[in-house]
Every structure is written in C-alpha cells, then in structure tokens.
Design an enzyme around this catalytic site. Structure first.
Site, PDB file in Angstrom:
ATOM      1  N   GLU A  30       0.891  -1.163   0.000  1.00 59.21           N
ATOM      2  CA  GLU A  30       0.000   0.000   0.000  1.00 59.21           C
ATOM      3  C   GLU A  30       0.925   1.208   0.000  1.00 59.21           C
ATOM      4  O   GLU A  30       1.412   1.640   1.035  1.00 59.21           O
ATOM      5  CB  GLU A  30      -0.887  -0.058   1.247  1.00 59.21           C
ATOM      6  CG  GLU A  30      -2.153   0.740   1.104  1.00 59.21           C
ATOM      7  CD  GLU A  30      -2.125   1.966   1.968  1.00 59.21           C
ATOM      8  OE1 GLU A  30      -1.874   3.056   1.395  1.00 59.21           O
ATOM      9  OE2 GLU A  30      -2.327   1.848   3.171  1.00 59.21           O
TER      10      GLU A  30
ATOM     11  N   CYS B 122      -2.196   8.788   2.807  1.00 57.11           N
ATOM     12  CA  CYS B 122      -1.936   8.293   1.451  1.00 57.11           C
ATOM     13  C   CYS B 122      -3.139   8.592   0.565  1.00 57.11           C
ATOM     14  O   CYS B 122      -3.021   8.643  -0.651  1.00 57.11           O
ATOM     15  CB  CYS B 122      -1.584   6.823   1.461  1.00 57.11           C
ATOM     16  SG  CYS B 122      -2.836   5.854   2.241  1.00 57.11           S
TER      17      CYS B 122
HETATM   18  C1  UN1 Z   1      -3.198   5.835   4.909  1.00 54.16           C
HETATM   19  O1  UN1 Z   1      -3.085   7.044   4.786  1.00 54.16           O
HETATM   20  O2  UN1 Z   1      -2.202   5.067   4.795  1.00 54.16           O
HETATM   21  O3  UN1 Z   1      -9.047   6.271   3.880  1.00 54.16           O
HETATM   22  C2  UN1 Z   1      -4.456   5.152   5.267  1.00 54.16           C
HETATM   23  C3  UN1 Z   1      -8.403   6.889   4.733  1.00 54.16           C
HETATM   24  C4  UN1 Z   1      -8.067   6.182   6.017  1.00 54.16           C
HETATM   25  C5  UN1 Z   1      -6.844   5.342   5.845  1.00 54.16           C
HETATM   26  C6  UN1 Z   1      -5.664   6.033   5.261  1.00 54.16           C
HETATM   27  N1  UN1 Z   1      -9.172   5.362   6.420  1.00 54.16           N
HETATM   28  O4  UN1 Z   1      -8.060   8.054   4.582  1.00 54.16           O
END
Ligand code: UN1
Length: 457
Positions: free
Chosen positions: A211, A245
């Site tokens: 990821e 992310c």
């Molecule tokens: C991340 O930033 O690695 O969808 C995960 C989202 C959160 C998870 C982010 N539930 O923004």
C-alpha cells in the site's frame, strides 16, 4: 540483520503461530472481540498517544482508534465466514473444494500517519486467519505500537506472542523482507520504499501486499453541490495535514463553475484552525518533521519560480518553535506541471480548470499512482462514466465525497505505483491465507479427470 533480538522475535512469532492456528477460528474471533472491547475502553487514552506522537488532531486520532475497533468487529464476524468454495466435481463420488489455511507469520511494516489503524487492518485479518504478526512500526510511532501491544497483552496472556514488535528502520524492514520464515510482507509507505522492498521478497518468492503512494485527484463537475464539494475537498486536502496516502493532491474543476468554486474554497481554507492538535478546535496540526516541511517548501519554491498563483504554504510559528505548522497551500495551474506528477506528503493542492469530463479523467489517470479518486456531480451519466472502465483507474473511486476517509468494510488499496495490495474489508483476508484445493474421492473407483485412461485392467 542477524542479531539475536531479531532471531528471537522470529522464533517466538513462529512458535506462537503454531499454537494460535490450532484455535478454531470463531474462538480466535472471540479473543479479537475482547481486543476490540479493550480498545473501546481505552479509546481516548490511545487517541491521546496518537496525538502526542503522530500529532494528529483529537477527532482524527479518535477516529483512528475507532478504525481499529471496527476492524476487530469485522474480524470477529469474519471468524465464522472464512468460506471456501465447493465446486461440482466432474467425477462421480468425488468432492472438489477449497480450504483456507493460515500462512504462518505476517511481516507488517507501517507508516507514521496511521500508527494504529493500519496495524489493525493487518493484524485483525492476520490473526483471525490464524497467523502471528511481526510489526515494524515507523520510528515516528513506536509509542503507539507499544500502547497497542500493551492492550493485546492484557487481553490474552496465552497468545500474547502472536504480536511481536520489531523497532527500527530500513535494516529491520530489509531483514523481514529477506526472511524466508515470513511468507507475507504487508508494507505501507512510499512507492520508493515499495520498489526497494518488493524485489527482496520477490527474490525468495514471498508474497507482498503493498500500500504505497497515492497522488489522488478529484473532479468537480458543473452540477456539483458547491458547498458540499468545498467541504469534501478541504477535508481530503487538509485533513491529517495532507499526510494521508488518500489525501487529495490534484483538483480539476469545470470552467463553468471555476470562479464561484475557487472563491468559496479560498474562504473555507481561510477559516481553518491550525494549531495544537490536542486543542479541540484545531483542524490541522503540525507536519510530522522538519524534513517534511523542507520537502514542502522546496516544491513551493519551484512552483513560485514558475509564476503560478500560490496561496498559503508558509510556516506558522504558533506553538512550540520546534514544530512545523504550515498554512495549507492552494496552487492554481494552467497546465499540468511536473511537480503534480509526484506525491508530496504535505497539504498542497493543485487546482486546474477543465472543460471536458473525458479530458479531466485522462488527466486524473495520467499519474503513476492509482490509489484514490473522486467525482463531485449530480449528473448520473458523469458519475457512471467515472465508475466505468473508461473512468478512474484507481483502487478507490468515490462520488460526492473526498478521496480520503474510507470505511473499513471495503477493500483498501490501489493500482500501478500504489502497489496493487488490498487490506482491510471485503475479501482482503484471502491474502493472509493459503488456498488448498482438495479433491476427495469417496468412492471405490479411480476415475481420472479429463477422461484420461491409464489402467485398463
Ligand atoms: C493511509 O493514509 O495510509 O481512507 C491510510 C483513509 C483512512 C486510511 C488512510 N481510512 O483516509
């Protein structure tokens, strides 16, 4: 890395997994339920640790603990649903079926920005599937890891060792990736990190669940509800100080509504409360480090030299001078700039006009990453195009909400440079198991498949 500490961790994890996998899945689910209940009880306390260490605002920190709790509930339900298919056999008195088995140790590498939730995505699935986990948290979030480990240890003395924490940096990550005792490496971090680690796992034919970076875009169409869109865009671009992310990095706005929209966006940005993340009214805390701040400043400097319109981006010395608070930046561009093609882990939002939806979708997809995307529209044809094979090429495609803030029930992850992995909900659990295809002959003849004749007598 061959230190005794490392070896001990792996041996302990292996032994723990051998015991744990013998527990029937629904009973494993019960223990995960208790873990969830304990997290519920300690939600505020754990959120406080996240705020202190990762500098997330209180509400988001509590949301993060909630995400871990949700994962426990999900895994508890899943503990009775690790279904294997049964297929009709072509042979009489034969059964053909799939059985899912634990894989052993899961190596889990997490980033600073979701110091508990991403662990929970991986751990809850790994554990319900009968595996142990070796968790290498980001060096920026060791305290969060210790706090979670403490909760797990209180829940089960007998199986506490299925959670092992390996603190450290690159060397520790590399050791996990090279280690043949660890069949699955689940890693969250930058694309560059993924590109360095994946070949190490690949070289030993291990499995990866990656990821990695996102470079998420949203498209705002003429029929969009402007006020809703402004809020959705701002939360996605500025929430967690642009360090998710899933954070929104690029915005394509239709020319017919551009001026009305951008005016409201600036006004909303102006109203944001930036400050101490433990203060209930704060919406943006500081960046995680000076290095993040420097990277952000570099980009802003480069963009400034191109003569584009930049609002915000400057440092705000409002609290502790050792921390890096920034005003979130909006950068209006007339054409796609090179800098937009890369992910900058900071609150910078590039905004560009468009006049044709297909062109906007093309621009959205024209980056290497493929994590999250959104369209804001009330036109069914536009949203359906966006969700079709001609639409977004991302793992996440949303309509009338921003790019961030996914629920745990769906599979989470993205395509291309994002790494292709899926964590959290749906059938992501399958990555944490090995699939056994079993053919059982319960007759007294030995018919061969495909009508092959071997022994005529
Ligand atoms: C991340 O930033 O690695 O969808 C995960 C989202 C959160 C998870 C982010 N539930 O923004």
């Amino acid at each position: 890395m061959e230190s005794d500490t490392y070896k001990n961790i792996v041996v302990t994890s292996k032994q723990a997994s051998l015991l744990w996998r013998q527990i029937p899945a629904p009973q494993r689910g019960e223990i995960i339920r208790e873990f969830g209940n304990e997290l519920r009880k300690r939600k505020k306390e754990l959120a406080h640790i996240i705020t202190q260490e990762a500098r997330k605002i209180t509400s988001e920190a509590e949301g993060e603990v909630q995400e871990a709790i949700d994962m426990c509930d999900f895994a508890t339900g899943l503990s009775r649903q690790l279904y294997g298919l049964t297929m009709p056999s072509e042979r009489p008195e034969h059964r053909l079926q799939e059985i899912w088995q634990p894989i052993g140790i899961v190596g889990c590498i997490t980033a600073f920005n979701f110091p508990m939730a991403v662990f929970a995505w991986n751990f809850c699935l790994a554990a319900v599937c009968g595996n142990s986990i070796i968790w290498k948290p980001s060096p920026h979030s060791n305290k969060c890891a210790d706090a979670i480990k403490d909760v797990w240890d209180k829940v089960t003395e007998e199986h506490k060792d299925i959670v092992q924490i390996l603190k450290g940096g690159n060397n520790e990550a590399i050791a996990l990736c090279k280690d043949e005792n660890i069949p699955l490496i689940s890693a969250t971090g930058s694309t560059q990190m993924g590109k360095e680690l994946a070949p190490l796992v690949g070289a030993r034919l291990g499995r990866t669940l990656l990821e990695l970076g996102g470079n998420n875009a949203a498209i705002v169409c003429p029929t969009a509800d402007i006020d809703l869109t402004v809020k959705g865009v701002t939360f996605s671009a500025c929430g967690t100080t642009g360090q998710r992310c899933t954070s929104l990095r690029r915005l394509f706005v239709h020319e017919d509504i551009y001026s009305e929209f951008i005016k409201k966006l600036y006004a909303y940005y102006e109203s944001l409360n930036i400050g101490d993340p433990s203060n209930a009214s704060s919406q943006l805390g500081p960046l995680i480090s000076e290095q993040s701040f420097n990277v952000m400043q570099e980009i802003i400097k480069t963009m400034r030299s191109k003569g584009v319109k930049i609002t915000g981006g400057e440092r705000l010395e409002i609290e502790d001078p050792s921390e890096f608070y920034v005003k979130p930046a909006i950068i209006e561009v007339d054409r796609i700039e090179e800098e937009m093609m890369n992910e900058t882990f900071a609150p910078i939002l590039y905004v560009k006009k468009f006049n044709d939806l297909k062109e906007a979708i093309k621009m959205q997809n024209e980056v290497k990453q493929g994590l999250s995307s959104s369209i804001f529209t009330n036109d069914l044809r536009e949203s359906e195009l966006f969700l079709s094979s001609e639409g977004s090429d991302c793992g996440i495609a949303n309509v009338n909400i921003g790019t961030s803030g996914a629920e745990i029930g769906g599979a989470f992850g993205g395509e291309k440079d994002t790494g292709g992995g899926r964590e959290s909900g749906s059938d992501a659990w399958k990555t944490y198991m090995r699939r056994v295809t079993a053919t059982v002959n319960h007759g007294s003849e030995l018919p061969l498949a495909q009508g092959v004749e071997f022994d005529e007598s």
